[in-house]
Design a protein around this motif. Structure first.
Motif, PDB file in Angstrom:
ATOM      1  N   MET A 328       0.830  -1.211   0.000  1.00 62.03           N
ATOM      2  CA  MET A 328       0.000   0.000   0.000  1.00 62.03           C
ATOM      3  C   MET A 328       0.862   1.257   0.000  1.00 62.03           C
ATOM      4  O   MET A 328       0.521   2.260  -0.644  1.00 62.03           O
ATOM      5  CB  MET A 328      -0.931  -0.013   1.218  1.00 62.03           C
ATOM      6  N   GLU A 329       1.972   1.199   0.730  1.00 64.56           N
ATOM      7  CA  GLU A 329       2.861   2.358   0.788  1.00 64.56           C
ATOM      8  C   GLU A 329       3.460   2.683  -0.577  1.00 64.56           C
ATOM      9  O   GLU A 329       3.825   3.833  -0.851  1.00 64.56           O
ATOM     10  CB  GLU A 329       3.987   2.104   1.803  1.00 64.56           C
ATOM     11  N   ARG A 330       3.580   1.686  -1.433  1.00 62.39           N
ATOM     12  CA  ARG A 330       4.199   1.897  -2.752  1.00 62.39           C
ATOM     13  C   ARG A 330       3.224   2.492  -3.768  1.00 62.39           C
ATOM     14  O   ARG A 330       3.603   2.753  -4.905  1.00 62.39           O
ATOM     15  CB  ARG A 330       4.768   0.577  -3.278  1.00 62.39           C
ATOM     16  N   HIS A 331       1.955   2.665  -3.389  1.00 64.45           N
ATOM     17  CA  HIS A 331       0.953   3.176  -4.311  1.00 64.45           C
ATOM     18  C   HIS A 331       0.427   4.522  -3.829  1.00 64.45           C
ATOM     19  O   HIS A 331       0.392   4.800  -2.625  1.00 64.45           O
ATOM     20  CB  HIS A 331      -0.201   2.179  -4.451  1.00 64.45           C
TER      21      HIS A 331
END
Length: 695
Positions: A328-331
């Motif tokens: 989620m952090e990468r999006h």
């Protein structure tokens, strides 16, 4: 984390990391898991006796049975039986096969008395063969009139010179009929020796003259079980185990060694059941992507290995770079909504499967919006400032609505507890200043005393102001108990997975003891006869509902049974009074017909729960030649009360005085617990299954 569905699963459980276990235990668990995956069959087409013999031999050949034998000189793994190893082995075997767990455990229980009290000669004769799987052992304790009450044993052991003569019967003996050696407990002292005194243990070989298998016993979960008969059965006195009169101690010591492993096997069975249910759900819904808590990785991977459609899995509460949180952090936080229609399927909600294979109920996007506009707006009347809390899992529509849809629809907040047991739940209410509670009647009853102590209700100065119950009818005694404890009138309601949420209910101001409520605005409900015709007020019949939501089973013939002429038949027996209040009687399959009287199980349960000695109870109908059926109650007593014939009569008289005398339970059985679903709903069908197995 993505993985190939056909990859073998590495079933490494978190609890193996506990300091309670040593490296040798972890190694054993991993090796057994790999062995069981290859060698434990899922079914037994050649009969239970042959299968059990084959499993014992296979377990012996592979070296697993050495763990049930004490003493390395006699083939054991260690000098003293390692209970931790026994637990790990039973947990693993139970996960693969109930019969494999049975074969292992009964070898240990059957030979345990020889390990603990046998002479060197007795140990040398039997223990190495048991450890290799060459001889099957049995523990012959219970009797027709004694059950597990060792002090009531009647089987006699009479000494005649250098021999002992056995006379009597044993019953419900596991491995009965296939065992090579039986450890038999019999009364060796005169009849005046009371209780547990005067009982001795003896080693009796199969085929000994005077010893016969009187009857093979069939049960729902097949395994070798028999009634044994001893008639003038002469054995050498040297086959006694331990000292004369020490049999009770030997029996208790043997049971103590293996008692804790019962819980370990239960854990294995539970994991297997979870895997099987996951497989059913994944296959039925053709699921391709799954999100799961990291703690369920073993079960999900094991299920995925059997499913073709599941391609992608991500775990939350996973600190690794492949975990959901990291992904989620990468999006970016912003995203575009998927363009959907009101009639597109939003979710598949699965029934609990208490009456067969779980059914997938299809709910559209409009259905989700509809349930938020009906019951919560007209009955619950919560506000954006409310804090919701409860026990039902989000996988059940009661929890989905109460802990997710309803608070989100009005901008309120919710508290999600990982383990919402009654003790945890009642403590969390003041901790989080929760104001709206969703849980089942059994939980309300269990929390009442502590709720009063903590003064959690708003009328008593606490934060809690609304309490919702569903899943099963609220007994009047429970409603009264909770109001006394918190000052809050409970909101009852009936809903179903098929209808998505509650369609009959009453708010606090209009609640009536013993009534579920009136029809929720937006829905219609009536009581029908067997021909689908409405019945007059006060007449018990089949509840039928229609409204903005309805049953849509995915590819299931049972749709025709649930929906008829536009009405959804919930499977509940109700009557409606003159004021339009609906009164629950039972599930239609829980209705007891005794001597021509229709008796609802919940009505009898409600009466029993008003007695101060009763903590929980469940009621079913059991066959009776004269009456067709009689009412039987299974009762869990409160602390400080003991089962007795006098208490049975007292409870029967109490019910006669509380409701109609014809409805009192003619049979009462005291139990330590009752079978319930994950949401706390009483599983009467399991009580019926147990009764049928006994019959």
């Amino acid at each position: 984390m993505a993985f190939a569905p056909d990859r073998p699963s590495a079933r490494v459980h978190d609890h193996l990391g506990w300091p309670f276990f040593e490296d040798r235990h972890r190694k054993l668990a991993r090796e057994l898991d790999a062995w069981a995956a290859q060698h434990v069959p899922a079914d037994h087409p050649h009969g239970v006796d042959a299968a059990c013999r084959a499993l014992v031999r296979s377990l012996g050949d592979a070296g697993w049975l050495i763990h049930v034998v004490g003493g390395q000189a006699y083939g054991g793994a260690v000098e003293v039986i390692d209970t931790r190893a026994i637990c790990l082995i039973r947990e693993t075997l139970a996960r693969y096969s109930g019969l494999a767990d049975f074969a292992f455990a009964m070898q240990g229980l059957g030979s345990g008395a020889i390990t603990l009290a046998g002479t060197d000669a007795q140990k040398a004769r039997w223990l190495p063969r048991v450890a290799r799987g060459e001889a099957i052992a049995a523990f012959a304790l219970s009797e027709p009139d004694a059950g597990s009450d060792v002090a009531a044993l009647a089987c006699q052991a009479r000494e005649e010179g250098d021999h002992v003569v056995l006379d009597g019967e044993k019953t419900w003996i596991s491995n009965g009929g296939i065992a090579d050696v039986y450890v038999v407990f019999a009364r060796s002292e005169p009849a005046e020796a009371k209780g547990s005194k005067g009982i001795s243990a003896y080693v009796v070989e199969a085929g000994t003259p005077g010893f016969e298998i009187a009857e093979r016993i069939d049960v729902i979960a097949p395994h070798p079980l028999a009634r044994l008969r001893f008639r003038n059965c002469r054995i050498p006195a040297a086959q006694r185990l331990g000292e004369r009169g020490e049999g009770f101690k030997i029996a208790m010591r043997t049971l103590d060694v293996f008692r804790t492993s019962v819980a370990a096997a239960a854990l294995g069975f539970a994991r297997r059941a979870l895997e099987e249910e996951l497989v059913q759900i994944i296959d039925k819904a053709e699921i391709s992507h799954a999100l799961a808590d990291r703690t369920l990785a073993d079960e999900l991977q094991a299920a995925a290995a059997q499913c073709k459609t599941l391609r992608e899995v991500r775990y939350f509460n996973d600190p690794s770079p492949e975990g959901l949180e990291a992904a989620m952090e990468r999006h970016p936080a912003a995203f575009d909504n998927v363009d959907t229609a009101a009639t597109d399927t939003c979710m598949l909600a699965f029934t609990s499967g208490t009456t067969g294979t779980p059914k997938a109920t299809m709910h559209f996007h409009r259905d989700v919006m509809a349930v938020c506009a009906c019951w919560p707006r007209h009955v619950l009347k919560a506000s954006p400032d409310d804090v919701f809390i409860g026990s039902p899992p989000l996988a059940f529509t009661f929890g989905l609505g109460g802990l997710l849809l309803f608070p989100m629809s009005i901008g309120a907040s919710t508290v999600l507890l990982e383990k919402a047991t009654p003790p945890n739940l009642v403590q969390a209410i003041p901790e989080f200043r929760a104001t709206v509670l969703f849980t089942a009647p059994a939980s309300y009853r269990a929390m009442a005393a502590q709720a009063a102590e903590l003064r959690i209700g708003a009328p008593h100065g606490g934060s809690l102001r609304k309490c919702v119950s569903a899943g099963e009818a609220v007994p009047a005694a429970t409603r009264q108990l909770w109001k006394q404890a918190t000052g809050i009138e409970m909101i009852d309601g009936i809903g179903s997975t098929e209808m998505l949420h509650i369609f009959i209910s009453a708010d606090e101001a209009h609640a009536r003891p013993g009534a579920t409520g009136t029809v929720v605005p937006g829905y219609r409900a009536c009581v029908m006869d067997e021909e689908g015709r409405p019945v007059p007020p006060g007449t018990v019949g089949r509840l039928a509902v229609k409204g903005p939501t309805g049953c849509r089973y995915l590819a299931d013939e049972r749709q025709r049974q649930y929906v008829k002429d536009g009405w959804n038949y919930t499977g509940d027996a109700y009557y409606m009074d003159e004021d339009g209040y609906f009164h629950y009687q039972s599930r239609t399959d829980d209705l007891i017909v005794s001597a021509g009287y229709n008796i609802g199980a919940p009505e009898v349960e409600d009466a029993l729960l008003q007695h101060p000695a009763v903590a929980e109870c469940g009621v079913i109908g059991v066959p009776d030649e004269e009456r067709g059926q009689i009412v039987k109650a299974f009762v869990v007593l409160r602390a400080g009360h003991e089962p007795s014939d006098a208490l049975v009569r007292e409870l029967q008289d109490f019910v006669k005085q509380t409701i109609a005398p014809c409805k009192y339970p003619r049979a009462i059985e005291f139990r330590a617990s009752l079978p319930r679903t994950e949401t706390g709903k009483l599983q009467r069908f399991k009580l019926r299954q147990e009764q049928q197995a006994r019959a």
